[in-house]
Scaffold this motif. Structure first.
Motif, PDB file in Angstrom:
ATOM      1  N   UNK A 274       0.839  -1.203   0.000  1.00 19.71           N
ATOM      2  CA  UNK A 274       0.000   0.000   0.000  1.00 19.71           C
ATOM      3  C   UNK A 274       0.868   1.244   0.000  1.00 19.71           C
ATOM      4  N   UNK A 275       0.231   2.381  -0.240  1.00 15.73           N
ATOM      5  CA  UNK A 275       0.882   3.689  -0.177  1.00 15.73           C
ATOM      6  C   UNK A 275       0.312   4.462   1.004  1.00 15.73           C
ATOM      7  N   UNK A 276       0.927   5.610   1.304  1.00 14.56           N
ATOM      8  CA  UNK A 276       0.432   6.434   2.401  1.00 14.56           C
ATOM      9  C   UNK A 276      -0.997   6.905   2.128  1.00 14.56           C
ATOM     10  N   UNK A 277      -1.277   7.309   0.891  1.00 16.28           N
ATOM     11  CA  UNK A 277      -2.628   7.769   0.558  1.00 16.28           C
ATOM     12  C   UNK A 277      -3.660   6.686   0.853  1.00 16.28           C
ATOM     13  N   UNK A 278      -3.352   5.451   0.465  1.00 12.28           N
ATOM     14  CA  UNK A 278      -4.275   4.355   0.725  1.00 12.28           C
ATOM     15  C   UNK A 278      -4.407   4.078   2.218  1.00 12.28           C
ATOM     16  N   UNK A 279      -3.297   4.146   2.932  1.00 13.27           N
ATOM     17  CA  UNK A 279      -3.346   3.905   4.376  1.00 13.27           C
ATOM     18  C   UNK A 279      -4.230   4.944   5.060  1.00 13.27           C
ATOM     19  N   UNK A 280      -4.112   6.200   4.646  1.00 11.83           N
ATOM     20  CA  UNK A 280      -4.932   7.256   5.260  1.00 11.83           C
ATOM     21  C   UNK A 280      -6.407   7.055   4.929  1.00 11.83           C
ATOM     22  N   UNK A 281      -6.693   6.594   3.704  1.00 14.27           N
ATOM     23  CA  UNK A 281      -8.092   6.407   3.304  1.00 14.27           C
ATOM     24  C   UNK A 281      -8.721   5.189   3.966  1.00 14.27           C
ATOM     25  N   UNK A 282      -7.949   4.129   4.141  1.00 10.49           N
ATOM     26  CA  UNK A 282      -8.496   2.860   4.622  1.00 10.49           C
ATOM     27  C   UNK A 282      -8.374   2.713   6.141  1.00 10.49           C
ATOM     28  N   UNK A 283      -7.254   3.124   6.703  1.00 12.17           N
ATOM     29  CA  UNK A 283      -6.935   2.777   8.098  1.00 12.17           C
ATOM     30  C   UNK A 283      -7.308   3.835   9.123  1.00 12.17           C
ATOM     31  N   UNK A 284      -7.596   5.039   8.684  1.00 10.60           N
ATOM     32  CA  UNK A 284      -8.006   6.049   9.656  1.00 10.60           C
ATOM     33  C   UNK A 284      -9.418   5.728  10.142  1.00 10.60           C
ATOM     34  N   UNK A 285      -9.791   6.294  11.263  1.00 10.37           N
ATOM     35  CA  UNK A 285     -11.113   6.015  11.818  1.00 10.37           C
ATOM     36  C   UNK A 285     -11.089   6.164  13.321  1.00 10.37           C
ATOM     37  N   UNK A 286     -12.056   5.605  14.020  1.00  8.50           N
ATOM     38  CA  UNK A 286     -12.112   5.725  15.481  1.00  8.50           C
ATOM     39  C   UNK A 286     -10.798   5.309  16.130  1.00  8.50           C
ATOM     40  N   UNK A 287     -10.258   6.194  16.939  1.00 13.89           N
ATOM     41  CA  UNK A 287      -9.008   5.912  17.632  1.00 13.89           C
ATOM     42  C   UNK A 287      -7.769   6.267  16.853  1.00 13.89           C
ATOM     43  N   UNK A 288      -7.918   6.573  15.563  1.00 14.61           N
ATOM     44  CA  UNK A 288      -6.750   6.893  14.733  1.00 14.61           C
ATOM     45  C   UNK A 288      -7.144   7.909  13.666  1.00 14.61           C
TER      46      UNK A 288
END
Length: 788
Positions: A274-288
């Motif tokens: 993955x890339x940073x853009x994908x990580x920010x889109x997929x992995x952000x959310x409650x607690x992060x």
């Protein structure tokens, strides 16, 4: 008095140290120029063992003593007192060490990483003769520190060398567990597969090797899906964190902060990278929050749980080792977030695909570097696209995934890996949900037709294209209708369908569609020997794509113009166009076109009698086709190799490769095959040629490629099969017409000579071209003259 002043307390090695010879040489040099070296890496990668071997190597350079201090079980606040006690000191550490040339090995610094950094800073500043060698999952971050990332053991066998490091370690430990174990030709690929699946991780390999006392290597490979349960038999005397694979990863996970744990388990949604853009889109959310993703990602890279795996399209690329990912997947499943994360993963990739469609939309006039980044980005994320489609299939909701694939249509068709998404498309289209838009289903069905056309399945391609066209017309989808009509023209070659395709493309205002329609016109002209029409069409394609700054389209045009020039006998122009096409594709992995350029340059070299250059180009083309899994491309390349080795005088291998090429394409020999067989029959005799033909036809694609590149021949002879000659494949009437073509007669003149209609004469000529594998009347004439 400092106890370690007179000796070293390094423990004796419990078993043979395997591999890492070049790593040790590099580290020995590093230790002589740096006073603080930290070996960083994931748990179980062998940091401690490497540090001990390294300390033993550089020990003579430290007459003040070498001391190992194990910190894995230490609590915060205990470090200085623990180190002082280990060294037998009651006073100040810096004053006691003073100017002695000593080496301090601090092993497993993670639990007290901050205190370790402060201690090293103080001691290195006050003790000029002291060197510190640390092992940790993350850097200490002290002034003067050199961080050395411990790599996994190599898995690929060196060319012409001994076994890889990983395989050597497995064999050494397996032999210790079961003395009669030995590496055989049968078990070697299984051991290599096992080591690859375990990421070259020494701890995992040693645990797996220990299991050969009760399981075969094949059983180990088959059971790796449950690796944590399988690899749970470590030595009782080993540290608790090294007794099982799960314990090693557990120990690392427990040391993470809550946000780091969140990010680690959420990155398990990515199947490969993955890339940073994908990580920010997929992995952000409650607690992060999204703004914290980069910070936590840096932390996980520092802690060796996330690997930085080069760059793609100018962006850093990240991945998890398979062992870490398996653990993270368990944590993700337990968290209850998996469904949401998978959905966000699909949505994020669909958004990226939509972005690509926008940059090539009519009127966008996007510069090539931007398009190139998309091409390379999606090529690197192809596994993620497939994983997202699999999720869409699993939940029975195909719309987003179908939109993703149709938005990437040009990349899927042009990439040279056309078959990768065909099965997924079938399964997505089989999910007949009521809410699916007819236009989307129509475009996706046409795309499936294009993939079938690329695979050579003309019947399926025709059915899909017509069905998709009907859906797009019923939905008034002008774009889908234009695409479908262009594909149908490619399939049928009918003039009225081609004219309709050109009309729809021009009406759409989409220059890419117009380029495709003109390219279809040019290719059909080339196929039927209408070279002037083909040249005009390819020149139109070149002009359009130069205006768009589209390197893939320009390269396609150069390849077409090169083919026209070669058939016209202008080899210099053909070579120039092939080289121009190849130069445009240096930074993108559009393999089909790259292979076409390389093979074309090989053919030109062969025409010019430059066998050395032809061999070099054909080698590149065949290797690239093999690595891309392009079966039809491999078959065509083998035919070229057959002609090459025949020209070199190797008639045996020429027959083998010609037979393999014909068999892989499930077709009959044609005139090009006969060009190889005729000199072979003269030199070897009919019986030998028949035997070789049978052997070649029975080779797999892999064996045929090895035969071409390495000269590897089949081991067992088979019953001879005499290939049908071309002369016997033509009917008496067709042979008569071929002779008239050689005399220069046109279709009308042939009709007058034989008292048949011009349409009948044209049909006979088309049959002759098809049977001989030719595309022009000139080729028929040359063949007739040569066969007399």
């Amino acid at each position: 008095m400092l106890r370690f002043a007179d000796f070293s307390d390094l423990p004796a090695e419990p078993n043979a140290f395997v591999g890492r010879e070049s790593d040790l040489d590099e580290l020995v040099h590093l230790m002589r120029v740096s006073r603080a070296v930290t070996l960083c890496g994931a748990g179980g990668i062998g940091k401690t063992r490497l540090a001990l071997r390294l300390a033993a190597r550089v020990g003579p350079d430290h007459p003040g003593g070498v001391w190992l201090i194990e910190l894995a079980d230490l609590e915060k606040g205990e470090l200085r007192g623990y180190v002082a006690a280990a060294l037998g000191l009651a006073g100040d550490l810096a004053e006691s060490i003073a100017g002695r040339r000593a080496l301090l090995v601090l092993d497993n610094c993670e639990p007290v990483i901050g205190e370790c950094a402060e201690l090293c800073r103080d001691l290195l500043g006050a003790c000029p003769g002291l060197t510190v060698l640390a092992t940790s999952r993350e850097p200490l971050r002290v002034p003067g520190e050199t961080v050395w990332r411990v790599p996994p053991l190599s898995v690929d066998r060196p060319v012409g060398g001994e076994e890889s490091e990983a395989v050597r370690l497995f064999v050494a430990r397996a032999t210790a567990a079961r003395p009669d174990f030995e590496l055989t030709d049968e078990s070697r690929p299984l051991v290599t597969e096992l080591c690859q699946a375990l990421d070259g991780l020494p701890l995992a390999i040693e645990l797996a090797a220990a299991m050969v006392r009760v399981l075969s290597v094949r059983q180990l490979v088959e059971r790796l899906d449950d690796r944590f349960r399988l690899l749970a038999g470590g030595a009782r005397t080993a540290p608790a964190r090294h007794r099982t694979l799960r314990a090693a990863v557990d120990w690392s996970y427990r040391l993470l902060s809550p946000q780091e744990r969140l990010l680690l388990r959420r990155t398990a949604a990515f199947r490969s990278s993955w890339t940073l853009d994908l990580a920010e889109a997929v992995c952000s959310g409650p607690g992060l929050p999204e703004e914290d993703v980069l910070l936590r990602l840096c932390d996980l890279v520092d802690k060796s749980l996330v690997a930085l795996d080069g760059e793609i399209a100018g962006q850093a690329r990240y991945r998890l080792l398979e062992t870490v990912r398996d653990y993270a997947l368990e944590q993700l499943a337990e968290s209850g977030e998996e469904t949401e994360l998978r959905g966000r993963h699909l949505t994020a990739l669909a958004a990226m695909a939509s972005g690509f469609k926008e940059v090539i939309a009519p009127g966008a006039r996007t510069s090539w570097p931007v398009i190139e980044r998309y091409v390379n980005l999606f090529d690197a994320l192809k596994v993620e696209v497939g994983s997202a489609c699999d999720w869409s299939i699993a939940i029975g909701l195909p719309e987003t995934a179908l939109g993703l694939l149709t938005d990437l249509r040009y990349l899927l068709v042009a990439s040279g890996r056309k078959l990768d998404m065909a099965e997924r498309l079938d399964r997505l289209l089989a999910l007949d949900t009521p809410q699916m838009r007819p236009a989307l289903r129509g475009q996706a069905t046409i795309l499936r037709g294009e993939l079938a056309l690329a695979a050579g399945d003309l019947e399926l391609a025709t059915w899909c294209t017509r069905a998709g066209l009907d859906l797009c017309r019923s939905a008034d989808d002008a774009y889908g209708e234009a695409v479908g009509t262009i594909v149908l023209a490619q399939l049928t070659g009918k003039p009225d369908t081609l004219a309709r395709a050109l009309e729809l493309a021009r009406r759409s205002g989409d220059l890419i569609l117009e380029s495709l329609a003109q390219g279809t016109r040019a290719q059909l002209g080339l196929h039927h020997g209408r070279l002037r029409e083909a040249q005009r069409g390819f020149e139109e394609v070149l002009a359009i794509n130069e205006g768009l700054d589209n390197h893939v389209g320009r390269s396609f045009a150069h390849i077409g113009l090169a083919q026209v020039a070669r058939r016209s006998g202008d080899l210099a122009t053909a070579k120039r166009h092939y080289e121009s096409g190849l130069s445009l594709l240096r930074h993108v992995d559009v393999r089909q076109q790259i292979v076409s350029c390389l093979a074309g340059l090989g053919k030109v070299a062969l025409d010019q009698g430059d066998l050395v250059e032809a061999r070099a180009r054909f080698t590149e083309a065949l290797v690239l086709s093999r690595d891309a899994g392009l079966r039809a491309g491999i078959a065509r390349r083998l035919e070229e190799w057959a002609i090459l080795v025949s020209a070199e005088g190797d008639h045996r291998r020429a027959v083998l490769l010609a037979a393999a090429s014909v068999a892989l394409r499930s077709r009959q020999p044609d005139a090009r095959t006969e060009d190889v067989l005729r000199p072979a029959r003269t030199g070897l005799g009919e019986a030998v040629v028949g035997m070789l033909w049978s052997e070649g036809a029975g080779m797999t694609a892999e064996q045929a490629v090895a035969c071409a590149l390495d000269g590897a021949l089949p081991e067992r002879p088979m019953e001879p099969v005499v290939p049908v000659s071309q002369d016997s494949r033509l009917t008496a009437r067709e042979r008569e017409i071929a002779e008239l073509i050689a005399r220069g007669l046109s279709n009308r003149a042939i009709a007058d000579e034989l008292v048949i209609s011009p349409a009948t004469a044209a049909r006979h000529v088309a049959n002759i071209l098809s049977k001989l594998g030719f595309s022009t009347r000139t080729q028929i004439a040359a063949w007739v003259i040569e066969s007399r």
